[in-house]
Scaffold this active site. Sequence first.
Site, mmCIF file in Angstrom:
data_model
loop_
_atom_site.group_PDB
_atom_site.id
_atom_site.type_symbol
_atom_site.label_atom_id
_atom_site.label_comp_id
_atom_site.label_asym_id
_atom_site.label_seq_id
_atom_site.Cartn_x
_atom_site.Cartn_y
_atom_site.Cartn_z
ATOM 1 N N THR A 266 29.262 -57.437 -48.677
ATOM 2 C CA THR A 266 30.132 -56.474 -49.354
ATOM 3 C C THR A 266 30.875 -57.228 -50.451
ATOM 4 O O THR A 266 30.909 -58.455 -50.458
ATOM 5 C CB THR A 266 31.153 -55.878 -48.365
ATOM 6 O OG1 THR A 266 31.850 -56.956 -47.748
ATOM 7 C CG2 THR A 266 30.457 -55.030 -47.289
ATOM 8 N N ALA A 268 33.582 -58.462 -51.047
ATOM 9 C CA ALA A 268 34.854 -58.898 -50.470
ATOM 10 C C ALA A 268 35.657 -59.817 -51.386
ATOM 11 O O ALA A 268 36.876 -59.935 -51.251
ATOM 12 C CB ALA A 268 34.593 -59.604 -49.140
ATOM 13 N N TYR A 323 28.158 -65.246 -46.664
ATOM 14 C CA TYR A 323 27.142 -65.268 -47.717
ATOM 15 C C TYR A 323 27.744 -65.251 -49.120
ATOM 16 O O TYR A 323 27.258 -64.554 -50.013
ATOM 17 C CB TYR A 323 26.139 -64.134 -47.530
ATOM 18 C CG TYR A 323 24.754 -64.531 -48.052
ATOM 19 C CD1 TYR A 323 24.636 -65.619 -48.932
ATOM 20 C CD2 TYR A 323 23.591 -63.890 -47.678
ATOM 21 C CE1 TYR A 323 23.420 -66.029 -49.421
ATOM 22 C CE2 TYR A 323 22.350 -64.291 -48.171
ATOM 23 C CZ TYR A 323 22.287 -65.371 -49.037
ATOM 24 O OH TYR A 323 21.080 -65.785 -49.537
ATOM 25 N N CYS A 411 12.265 -68.553 -59.373
ATOM 26 C CA CYS A 411 11.838 -69.382 -58.254
ATOM 27 C C CYS A 411 12.678 -70.649 -58.277
ATOM 28 O O CYS A 411 13.170 -71.049 -59.324
ATOM 29 C CB CYS A 411 10.352 -69.699 -58.319
ATOM 30 S SG CYS A 411 9.871 -70.753 -59.679
HETATM 31 N N1 LIG Z 1 25.546 -65.422 -52.023
HETATM 32 C C1 LIG Z 1 25.383 -65.360 -53.306
HETATM 33 O O1 LIG Z 1 24.585 -66.068 -53.852
HETATM 34 C C2 LIG Z 1 26.146 -64.405 -54.103
HETATM 35 C C3 LIG Z 1 25.876 -64.351 -55.468
HETATM 36 C C4 LIG Z 1 26.582 -63.463 -56.214
HETATM 37 C C5 LIG Z 1 27.522 -62.670 -55.618
HETATM 38 N N2 LIG Z 1 27.815 -62.759 -54.296
HETATM 39 C C6 LIG Z 1 28.850 -61.941 -53.679
HETATM 40 O O2 LIG Z 1 28.257 -60.957 -52.833
HETATM 41 C C7 LIG Z 1 29.079 -59.786 -52.838
HETATM 42 C C8 LIG Z 1 28.260 -58.561 -53.156
HETATM 43 O O3 LIG Z 1 27.849 -58.554 -54.506
HETATM 44 P P1 LIG Z 1 27.165 -57.266 -55.129
HETATM 45 O O4 LIG Z 1 26.755 -57.599 -56.494
HETATM 46 O O5 LIG Z 1 26.153 -56.753 -54.175
HETATM 47 O O6 LIG Z 1 28.413 -56.265 -55.186
HETATM 48 P P2 LIG Z 1 28.394 -54.687 -55.367
HETATM 49 O O7 LIG Z 1 29.784 -54.299 -55.700
HETATM 50 O O8 LIG Z 1 27.276 -54.295 -56.247
HETATM 51 O O9 LIG Z 1 28.046 -54.154 -53.913
HETATM 52 C C9 LIG Z 1 28.978 -54.227 -52.850
HETATM 53 C C10 LIG Z 1 28.590 -53.158 -51.849
HETATM 54 O O10 LIG Z 1 29.486 -53.222 -50.749
HETATM 55 C C11 LIG Z 1 29.765 -51.909 -50.325
HETATM 56 N N3 LIG Z 1 31.007 -51.929 -49.564
HETATM 57 C C12 LIG Z 1 32.262 -52.136 -50.012
HETATM 58 N N4 LIG Z 1 33.120 -52.110 -48.996
HETATM 59 C C13 LIG Z 1 32.420 -51.879 -47.868
HETATM 60 C C14 LIG Z 1 32.760 -51.746 -46.502
HETATM 61 N N5 LIG Z 1 34.031 -51.856 -46.073
HETATM 62 N N6 LIG Z 1 31.761 -51.516 -45.620
HETATM 63 C C15 LIG Z 1 30.477 -51.401 -46.034
HETATM 64 N N7 LIG Z 1 30.117 -51.499 -47.319
HETATM 65 C C16 LIG Z 1 31.077 -51.758 -48.225
HETATM 66 C C17 LIG Z 1 29.805 -51.119 -51.598
HETATM 67 O O11 LIG Z 1 29.584 -49.746 -51.386
HETATM 68 C C18 LIG Z 1 28.679 -51.762 -52.410
HETATM 69 O O12 LIG Z 1 27.459 -51.118 -52.249
HETATM 70 C C19 LIG Z 1 30.159 -60.045 -53.860
HETATM 71 O O13 LIG Z 1 31.337 -60.480 -53.226
HETATM 72 C C20 LIG Z 1 29.582 -61.131 -54.698
HETATM 73 O O14 LIG Z 1 30.582 -61.866 -55.342
HETATM 74 C C21 LIG Z 1 27.116 -63.608 -53.537
#
Ligand SMILES: NC(=O)c1ccc[n+]([C@@H]2O[C@H](COP(=O)([O-])OP(=O)(O)OC[C@H]3O[C@@H](n4cnc5c(N)ncnc54)[C@H](O)[C@@H]3O)[C@@H](O)[C@H]2O)c1
EC number: 4.2.1.49
Lengths: 558, 558
Positions: A266, A268, A323, A411
Amino acid sequence: MTQPYDRGTPVAVRAPRGTALTARSWQTEAPLRMLMNNLDPEVAERPDDLVVYGGTGRAARDWPSYHAIVRSLTDLREDETLLVQSGRPVGVLRTHEWAPRVLIANSNLVGDWATWPEHRRLEQLGLTMYGQMTAGSWIYIGTQGILQGTYETFAAVAAKRFGGTLAGTLTLTGGCGGMGGAQPLAVTLNGGACLVVDVDPARLERRVGTRYLDVVAGSLDEGVELALAARRDRRALSVGVVGNCADVVPELLRRGVEVDVVTDQTSAHDPLSYLPSGVTLEEWAALAQEDPDGFTERARESMARHVEAMVGFQDAGAEVFDYGNSIRDEARQAGYGRAFDFPGFVPAYIRPLFAEGKGPFRWAALSGDPRDIAVTDRAVLDLFPENDHLGRWIRAAQDRVAYQGLPARICWLGHGERDVAGLRFNELVAAGDVAAPIAIGRDHLDSGSVASPYRETEAMADGSDAIADWPLLNALVNTASGATWVSLHHGGGVGMGRSIHAGQVSVADGTELAAQKLARVLANDPATGVLRHVDAGYDDAVAAAARGGLRVPMREGA
Amino acid sequence: MTQPYDRGTPVAVRAPRGTALTARSWQTEAPLRMLMNNLDPEVAERPDDLVVYGGTGRAARDWPSYHAIVRSLTDLREDETLLVQSGRPVGVLRTHEWAPRVLIANSNLVGDWATWPEHRRLEQLGLTMYGQMTAGSWIYIGTQGILQGTYETFAAVAAKRFGGTLAGTLTLTGGCGGMGGAQPLAVTLNGGACLVVDVDPARLERRVGTRYLDVVAGSLDEGVELALAARRDRRALSVGVVGNCADVVPELLRRGVEVDVVTDQTSAHDPLSYLPSGVTLEEWAALAQEDPDGFTERARESMARHVEAMVGFQDAGAEVFDYGNSIRDEARQAGYGRAFDFPGFVPAYIRPLFAEGKGPFRWAALSGDPRDIAVTDRAVLDLFPENDHLGRWIRAAQDRVAYQGLPARICWLGHGERDVAGLRFNELVAAGDVAAPIAIGRDHLDSGSVASPYRETEAMADGSDAIADWPLLNALVNTASGATWVSLHHGGGVGMGRSIHAGQVSVADGTELAAQKLARVLANDPATGVLRHVDAGYDDAVAAAARGGLRVPMREGA
Ligand SMILES: NC(=O)c1ccc[n+]([C@@H]2O[C@H](COP(=O)([O-])OP(=O)(O)OC[C@H]3O[C@@H](n4cnc5c(N)ncnc54)[C@H](O)[C@@H]3O)[C@@H](O)[C@H]2O)c1
Ligand SMILES: NC(=O)c1ccc[n+]([C@@H]2O[C@H](COP(=O)([O-])OP(=O)(O)OC[C@H]3O[C@@H](n4cnc5c(N)ncnc54)[C@H](O)[C@@H]3O)[C@@H](O)[C@H]2O)c1
């Protein structure tokens, strides 16, 4: 979420295809097309609002800024450089042929002011925007971008805990947005069953449309049943469930559902983008805007419950990891004491790859022609025939990945591999084996390009997690090596105050000059990652530096 | 103050003089000589400890790092670039002829970790160092560096309040260290009387030795008497007094001494470098090391009393300003509510200069020959004959400034002036009118190179004080324009978490390539300052951009 100020009138954007230039050369046509591609409705999450992914990650500050960037790039000469400050073009200066055509700094704030409230205050004044990692740096390529990393991560989980496959396991996760939407497919590509929870049914349906998610269940009960059946039968299946993680994850823990792996994506990192329990999807935007502080508090309380349940699953024996969305720190801020009981995914699985300069290498076919990607895929398979893992990925991607916007491939390649691939692509362009030049870049999440103590630099061997010199050196050295555009961002995936990271994109236009630039950038860029890990004392990195002939002054005799 | 870890065995350092090269070319000889010059005992405050100025500002992390930098520079080729991470050389990479030979990132920390305790923790692990502004970027030129800025500031004070001269006024200030030691001479150059308080008699004596301070009084009473007599007689005179500002400044307020201007340059930005009231000079180092937290608290309490007295002088009608050491914020942190009642010196006096890209341009004669500076002085006077202010400064400097280390000169020049001067210097080198090449740089405190809400970007017209994109763009564009070395620092004069800033040095070696580089760097570097102020809405900057032919995309029609 917030609508800070009037961003002007949206227009529908789609990158030009084909070989006719809009700009003066491919070196400026490339950033132009990649900017436009980031805002293509097929690619961007909310294109009218210029949001590409990650909640509020924008490609340009507002529509007037977008148009001014397009105008500037269209006209920019081969010895000029455009400066972009948080999504707004602020100057065109005379440089030289080896210099980048665009230099970008997004969302950077002085340390003591590097907070969400200050960022939002400045955003409401129209003075900044959130650039995320590849949104404001124009190298987002849709959900495939994260798919490869997610695939790598789940493969590492499988290798570590489940004998190399996720078959017969159930992964529970949250968030099916721009990045998170890659999770269900990454799990099924590794043979597992996946239950993904999102509050927004439209997000889940969208992933079904792009074949990243197999099915959306009509209820939680149905979803659990489907997922457990797939686990039992060792079938690969991904199931979406509409619900709030702060309710659903604790509920599944209470029910004792047999979950093997738990994580979450999410949004977060930005409390206004995490829906608190008890708030409806419809109330969300208005509530977040009216009372950002109150909303933040409620979101953090919900995250604390969510994380507490994740820790519960870990106590019950599941493999649990953060994550990269900073949910542990948000839960900690809400007063939950065990938030950091589970690790981030980087120290858990990715560090050994980073030590060798391996990271999310990616490229896009500026022609728009999927055949160009097929040609580059083949080239990569030819170049690295001994790399089975890579081959498996490329073939799976060819089979399962639907392109969004300009066809692209990602990749993981390391130091000593990226430059080889880049030079080969440049030859393909020169020979006419592909229809048009190729833009070659990577995520900001890379081996030497980021300082982020809750994610990429968590638990460094020498304790240097918070040292931010490295991404700055990475940006400077890419600028000094011939990249076509370079970016320096603050915040990104983990939020304000928590990371600084850099990006680069270089264009293989088939010329000899491009070859010289690619040879340097695609070697030096991952080299900073190897050097960063050498300095931190990783043996793998010392070995990689020796293999790659990297010079480390502190290890050279007097 | 703190001795965090064993920095190795000190050696005596002095830059080579003359025209024989130690390195392969002047482009690498220059950073080599300037690094060494920063550690010359004539220049550095504590050379054995590698501290150049500003409490703990170092030129290299430790002695092994210093030697490795020297080795690398000695051997570096014209298409290689050395990377320096917080004073340690971490890699040598292949770049190209137009690229900088050295790229430096010092003291940078991710926002939430950008604090003194975290910095000190990392410093104790040997993982970082404090770079100040020109210490870790190898372009400190002794007290003259700050003298010109201080001269400009006091001239502006005189213009604003006292009819253009400080004759007949008394300035009270604290701190006679590396930077602060310029204050007495800057006041007397403007015709005024000055009383400067320092706890360390050695610092005061040292300034007498370099002719920056006229006399050290035997007691506070004697000092006050001497200073008031000079004020009465409209005589220029500077008087040093040994004492603690936290005691002496309130005492002078209580006595009702007629003070016209009050400021301060104790090392308040780092609480361990400000001596609390009641602690002796001898106890200082040990106490700060044993109990940094307790020491910090006591130092802040003392600063609160110090600042309270400064506010008292302001209430009594004096001109009072913060001179860039962050003492207001430290006093605020100790709970003093009126700490920000007086302004910083930048919004009060310097902003209009910054809007035109004016800032502390400086250069050093790599030959070591003072005649080279005489030649460049003449060239500058010839180039800008209409600039009386500049002429007055150059002549005063020739008369009063004792060189420390390599002969150098500083004067404030703006956009459209610096490149003209730089190209002229390059011609002088080419023609043999000077003995050797000239290193041309500036302070990090400049028009477009710093984000620092308590100093350089305090009270920006649009509220963008904390936005840190600009110094990053400045560093990137200097890297892309042909600077010889480029640096990006955190902290500097105002301390951890409070600023991000960039530096550049370019070498006029008389070649055509150097001319091309100088034409770009010395135009683009101040241009970022003009553009930053255009973006913030300053009319002066808009006019300067128009005069200088700078392209601002948001102001160009569709
Ligand atoms: N691990 C990585 O490599 C990586 C890379 C980039 C971003 N991220 C992080 O991953 C997260 C997600 O990024 P994204 O681009 O998918 O964001 P996004 O805003 O496109 O998607 C977030 C999703 O979470 C849902 N959501 C929000 N609150 C919720 C809740 N309480 N319960 C269930 N669902 C809920 C929303 O409806 C939305 O679909 C971000 O925090 C981002 O910074 C991780
Ligand atoms: N305005 C500017 O342009 C500018 C530029 C750079 C630095 N600075 C800031 O100015 C300050 C001084 O810099 P510096 O290089 O002179 O530092 P320094 O450490 O060389 O000198 C500080 C002096 O303050 C004295 N001191 C400490 N506590 C004292 C007390 N309680 N009472 C009286 N004297 C006391 C010390 O004995 C020392 O001589 C720093 O905070 C620095 O960051 C300002």
